[in-house]
Write a protein that holds these residues in place. Structure first.
Motif, PDB file in Angstrom:
ATOM      1  N   ALA A 105      34.077  32.226  46.734  1.00 21.81           N
ATOM      2  CA  ALA A 105      32.615  32.376  46.758  1.00 21.81           C
ATOM      3  C   ALA A 105      32.007  31.032  46.370  1.00 21.81           C
ATOM      4  O   ALA A 105      32.608  29.976  46.597  1.00 21.81           O
ATOM      5  CB  ALA A 105      32.170  33.495  45.808  1.00 21.81           C
ATOM      6  N   GLY A 106      30.827  31.052  45.793  1.00 23.69           N
ATOM      7  CA  GLY A 106      30.169  29.817  45.402  1.00 23.69           C
ATOM      8  C   GLY A 106      29.593  29.058  46.577  1.00 23.69           C
ATOM      9  O   GLY A 106      29.495  29.563  47.705  1.00 23.69           O
ATOM     10  N   LEU A 107      29.224  27.805  46.309  1.00 25.78           N
ATOM     11  CA  LEU A 107      28.512  27.012  47.311  1.00 25.78           C
ATOM     12  C   LEU A 107      29.413  26.515  48.439  1.00 25.78           C
ATOM     13  O   LEU A 107      28.970  26.364  49.576  1.00 25.78           O
ATOM     14  CB  LEU A 107      27.835  25.817  46.619  1.00 25.78           C
ATOM     15  N   PHE A 108      30.710  26.288  48.130  1.00 24.31           N
ATOM     16  CA  PHE A 108      31.585  25.694  49.136  1.00 24.31           C
ATOM     17  C   PHE A 108      32.855  26.494  49.413  1.00 24.31           C
ATOM     18  O   PHE A 108      33.453  26.348  50.473  1.00 24.31           O
ATOM     19  CB  PHE A 108      31.989  24.273  48.706  1.00 24.31           C
ATOM     20  N   ASP A 109      33.269  27.346  48.475  1.00 26.74           N
ATOM     21  CA  ASP A 109      34.566  27.998  48.605  1.00 26.74           C
ATOM     22  C   ASP A 109      34.507  29.312  49.381  1.00 26.74           C
ATOM     23  O   ASP A 109      35.511  29.774  49.906  1.00 26.74           O
ATOM     24  CB  ASP A 109      35.153  28.267  47.210  1.00 26.74           C
ATOM     25  N   GLY A 110      33.323  29.909  49.463  1.00 22.69           N
ATOM     26  CA  GLY A 110      33.187  31.178  50.161  1.00 22.69           C
ATOM     27  C   GLY A 110      32.602  31.005  51.545  1.00 22.69           C
ATOM     28  O   GLY A 110      32.795  29.978  52.206  1.00 22.69           O
ATOM     29  N   ASN A 111      31.893  32.033  52.010  1.00 19.21           N
ATOM     30  CA  ASN A 111      31.225  31.947  53.306  1.00 19.21           C
ATOM     31  C   ASN A 111      30.185  30.831  53.259  1.00 19.21           C
ATOM     32  O   ASN A 111      29.292  30.827  52.415  1.00 19.21           O
ATOM     33  CB  ASN A 111      30.537  33.267  53.636  1.00 19.21           C
ATOM     34  N   HIS A 112      30.283  29.904  54.179  1.00 17.16           N
ATOM     35  CA  HIS A 112      29.301  28.827  54.238  1.00 17.16           C
ATOM     36  C   HIS A 112      29.114  28.401  55.689  1.00 17.16           C
ATOM     37  O   HIS A 112      29.948  28.707  56.562  1.00 17.16           O
ATOM     38  CB  HIS A 112      29.723  27.637  53.372  1.00 17.16           C
ATOM     39  N   SER A 113      28.036  27.694  55.936  1.00 20.63           N
ATOM     40  CA  SER A 113      27.712  27.319  57.312  1.00 20.63           C
ATOM     41  C   SER A 113      26.834  26.075  57.308  1.00 20.63           C
ATOM     42  O   SER A 113      26.175  25.750  56.309  1.00 20.63           O
ATOM     43  CB  SER A 113      26.993  28.469  58.034  1.00 20.63           C
ATOM     44  N   ALA A 114      26.827  25.383  58.431  1.00 20.66           N
ATOM     45  CA  ALA A 114      25.994  24.191  58.604  1.00 20.66           C
ATOM     46  C   ALA A 114      25.449  24.171  60.022  1.00 20.66           C
ATOM     47  O   ALA A 114      26.072  24.709  60.956  1.00 20.66           O
ATOM     48  CB  ALA A 114      26.806  22.924  58.320  1.00 20.66           C
ATOM     49  N   LEU A 115      24.280  23.566  60.180  1.00 19.36           N
ATOM     50  CA  LEU A 115      23.627  23.534  61.491  1.00 19.36           C
ATOM     51  C   LEU A 115      23.003  22.174  61.724  1.00 19.36           C
ATOM     52  O   LEU A 115      22.465  21.550  60.796  1.00 19.36           O
ATOM     53  CB  LEU A 115      22.561  24.629  61.578  1.00 19.36           C
ATOM     54  N   ALA A 116      23.052  21.722  62.969  1.00 18.19           N
ATOM     55  CA  ALA A 116      22.348  20.509  63.398  1.00 18.19           C
ATOM     56  C   ALA A 116      21.723  20.783  64.763  1.00 18.19           C
ATOM     57  O   ALA A 116      22.367  21.376  65.639  1.00 18.19           O
ATOM     58  CB  ALA A 116      23.309  19.324  63.485  1.00 18.19           C
ATOM     59  N   GLN A 117      20.471  20.380  64.910  1.00 12.41           N
ATOM     60  CA  GLN A 117      19.784  20.620  66.181  1.00 12.41           C
ATOM     61  C   GLN A 117      18.856  19.461  66.501  1.00 12.41           C
ATOM     62  O   GLN A 117      18.151  18.947  65.633  1.00 12.41           O
ATOM     63  CB  GLN A 117      18.977  21.913  66.134  1.00 12.41           C
ATOM     64  N   LEU A 118      18.852  19.067  67.765  1.00 15.89           N
ATOM     65  CA  LEU A 118      17.956  18.030  68.257  1.00 15.89           C
ATOM     66  C   LEU A 118      17.098  18.611  69.370  1.00 15.89           C
ATOM     67  O   LEU A 118      17.620  19.119  70.360  1.00 15.89           O
ATOM     68  CB  LEU A 118      18.745  16.830  68.783  1.00 15.89           C
ATOM     69  N   ILE A 119      15.783  18.542  69.181  1.00 14.87           N
ATOM     70  CA  ILE A 119      14.821  19.015  70.181  1.00 14.87           C
ATOM     71  C   ILE A 119      14.131  17.813  70.809  1.00 14.87           C
ATOM     72  O   ILE A 119      13.637  16.925  70.095  1.00 14.87           O
ATOM     73  CB  ILE A 119      13.754  19.935  69.556  1.00 14.87           C
ATOM     74  N   LEU A 120      14.089  17.773  72.132  1.00 14.70           N
ATOM     75  CA  LEU A 120      13.384  16.729  72.862  1.00 14.70           C
ATOM     76  C   LEU A 120      12.222  17.369  73.616  1.00 14.70           C
ATOM     77  O   LEU A 120      12.395  18.399  74.283  1.00 14.70           O
ATOM     78  CB  LEU A 120      14.327  16.033  73.843  1.00 14.70           C
TER      79      LEU A 120
END
Length: 525
Positions: free
Chosen positions: A336-351
């Motif tokens: 659990a916690g900030l890095f050991d459990g479920n975690h995700s990251a997103l990056a998006q570029l809109i033009l």
């Protein structure tokens, strides 16, 4: 005719501005109903010489009168660009407003023992004008008194000087229809009636930041229960708290420079609000699409929970969004916690090469520890949501989105998304699966009358197109068809009937077509 009379005759729209200078902005909202166009300008500024008005010439018929009003009495104001615009139309109320301002100025001069500046003929002309416009002057003064009283009442009764309260209540009637589903009996067609209520408390401490606390209670039981057996029939606003109220949304957003915004997210703030999904008319669950799938690409649902996000604008043509979220960030337990459990990251570029066209590329990476795997945000088939069952899973998702406004009454948008999933534990460790989805949405704003909305959505819910675990691969293809029409009863009330049709539910041709009839009534305040 005296200089004052001729000057007032040339006042035009500026008579109103003079009145506003004397009575304050409170009067502006009331007088605005007299002539909306006159208040479309920026705040007018006092001038001390007629030469400061660039469009007034010594040859103008009212030049001397204006000179007298500006330099002797200070009754005239100019627009920010130093123009007078004396040819604009003038109403009796505006003329009375300018007259009232000059009367007040004359009284000030007399009280200040500078009566020698006031000519007798001007006083006589003003007296006649005051008698002629007595009714209009009394009306204007009455309006100001009324506005002052109302302002005092509002100040005493306002909720907060820094917090705004916005609310939304949804009443929903829905029913699922169909014959049989594979492995089960006939579908139940029991109609349901449910609600969702939200209160948003939005505070700002600098005028550019925002602290939001949202309370929510609802009893919209998802239509994906045992009767239907598929999440493809879920509504956009469903969820059941048994009517209990809880904090559903908590975040703080603040600027970091002129072009950058930062979010500190404590609870359940959806990534679709940080990274624009480019489904402008249908992404709202209270006024847009009726289905969960129809709101926006499932890629955004993979990124949720507490975390931090950033948005940076490169002028008006490009926007970069970044986010990191952890579902169990507050838990110190293992996995659990900030890095050991479920975690995700997103990056998006809109033009956005033009005002009518925007395109974007989205990438999301998510890790599921195995206790609550859901790679599609409960919008796809069971195999797409859990390609390897309840086991630790890592996903990399890639999406392309677009929105094109063909005309003010027609907008087309859509997305395609591909997710690659990898089993990180269990007997299927190392196995790969590909999950694909797409959608096209047609929106018809102001259909029938201003504020209405027609919508048509066609797409394929997330499907496990390939899987090293062959038994968990979808062999057939489902289609999502949705039609809705939002009728705007008033600014605060809308009614949206619609129909959702799922062909080959769960990507299984042995399942009969399912129909979902919905009537959503939304109250906003």
């Amino acid at each position: 005719m005296s200089n004052i009379v001729r000057g007032l005759a040339g006042l035009s729209g500026l008579a109103l501005s003079v009145f506003l200078m004397q009575t304050g902005e409170a009067a502006a909202s009331e007088v605005r109903s007299v002539d909306e166009n006159l208040l479309g300008e920026s705040t007018l500024k006092q001038v001390t010489s007629v030469s400061q008005l660039s469009d007034v010439r010594p040859t103008d018929w009212a030049f001397q009168a204006l000179q007298s009003l500006v330099e002797r009495y200070g009754c005239i104001a100019g627009y920010p660009d130093r123009t007078y615009r004396g040819n604009r139309a003038l109403t009796r109320y505006e003329f009375a407003a300018g007259l009232n301002a000059c009367l007040d100025r004359v009284n000030e001069l007399i009280a200040a023992a500078t009566a020698d500046l006031v000519k007798k003929e001007d006083l006589a002309a003003l007296q006649k004008l005051q008698e002629e416009f007595a009714a209009e002057l009394a009306t204007l003064r009455g309006r100001v008194d009324s506005l002052e009283a109302r302002t005092t009442t509002l100040e005493k009764q306002q909720f907060s000087t820094t917090t705004k309260l916005r609310g939304e209540v949804i009443f929903s009637g829905a029913s699922v229809f169909g014959d049989e589903r594979a492995g089960g009996g006939a579908l139940s067609d029991n109609p349901t009636f449910s609600y969702r209520a939200r209160l948003n408390f939005e505070s700002s401490f600098t005028g550019k930041d925002q602290l939001r606390v949202r309370l929510q209670g609802r009893n919209v039981i998802p239509l994906s229960g045992s009767a239907t057996g598929t999440n493809m029939t879920r509504l956009s606003y469903d969820g059941d708290s048994g009517g209990q109220v809880g904090v559903d949304d908590l975040y703080y957003r603040f600027p970091l420079g002129d072009n950058t915004r930062v979010w500190l997210i404590a609870n359940a703030y959806g990534s679709e609000n940080i990274a624009n999904p480019l489904n402008p008319f249908l992404q709202s669950d209270g006024s847009g699409a009726l289905s969960r799938f129809g709101r926006y690409s499932p890629i955004y649902r993979a990124v949720d929970g507490p975390g931090v996000a950033l948005e940076h604008k490169f002028g008006n043509t490009a926007t970069l969004s970044l986010a990191y979220r952890a579902r169990n960030a507050s838990s110190p337990e293992e996995k659990a916690g900030l890095f050991d459990g479920n975690h995700s990251a997103l990056a998006q570029l809109i033009l956005s090469p033009s005002r009518n066209l925007s395109v974007g590329l989205t990438y999301a990476r998510a890790y599921y520890s195995g206790t609550a795997v859901d790679t599609t945000g409960s919008t796809g088939s069971a195999f797409a949501q859990r390609p390897f069952g309840n086991t630790a899973t890592l996903t990399n998702s890639y999406g392309a989105i677009a929105s094109f406004r063909v005309s003010p009454q027609f907008n087309i948008s859509g997305w395609v998304g591909l997710t690659n999933a990898e089993a990180k534990a269990g007997v299927n460790r190392g196995a790969d699966a590909d999950i694909f989805n797409w959608s096209v949405a047609l929106a018809f704003p102001d259909l029938g009358k201003k504020g209405n909305l027609g919508g048509i959505i066609v797409g394929m819910p997330p499907k496990a197109t390939s899987n090293d675990v062959a038994a968990r691969e979808d062999r057939d293809t489902s289609l999502h068809l949705e039609a809705l029409y939002r009728y705007q009863v008033s600014d605060k009330i809308s009614i949206t009937p619609g129909l959702i049709v799922i062909l080959n539910p769960e990507h299984n041709r042995n399942n009969d077509t399912q129909y979902v009839g919905v009537v959503r009534t939304t109250f906003s305040f």
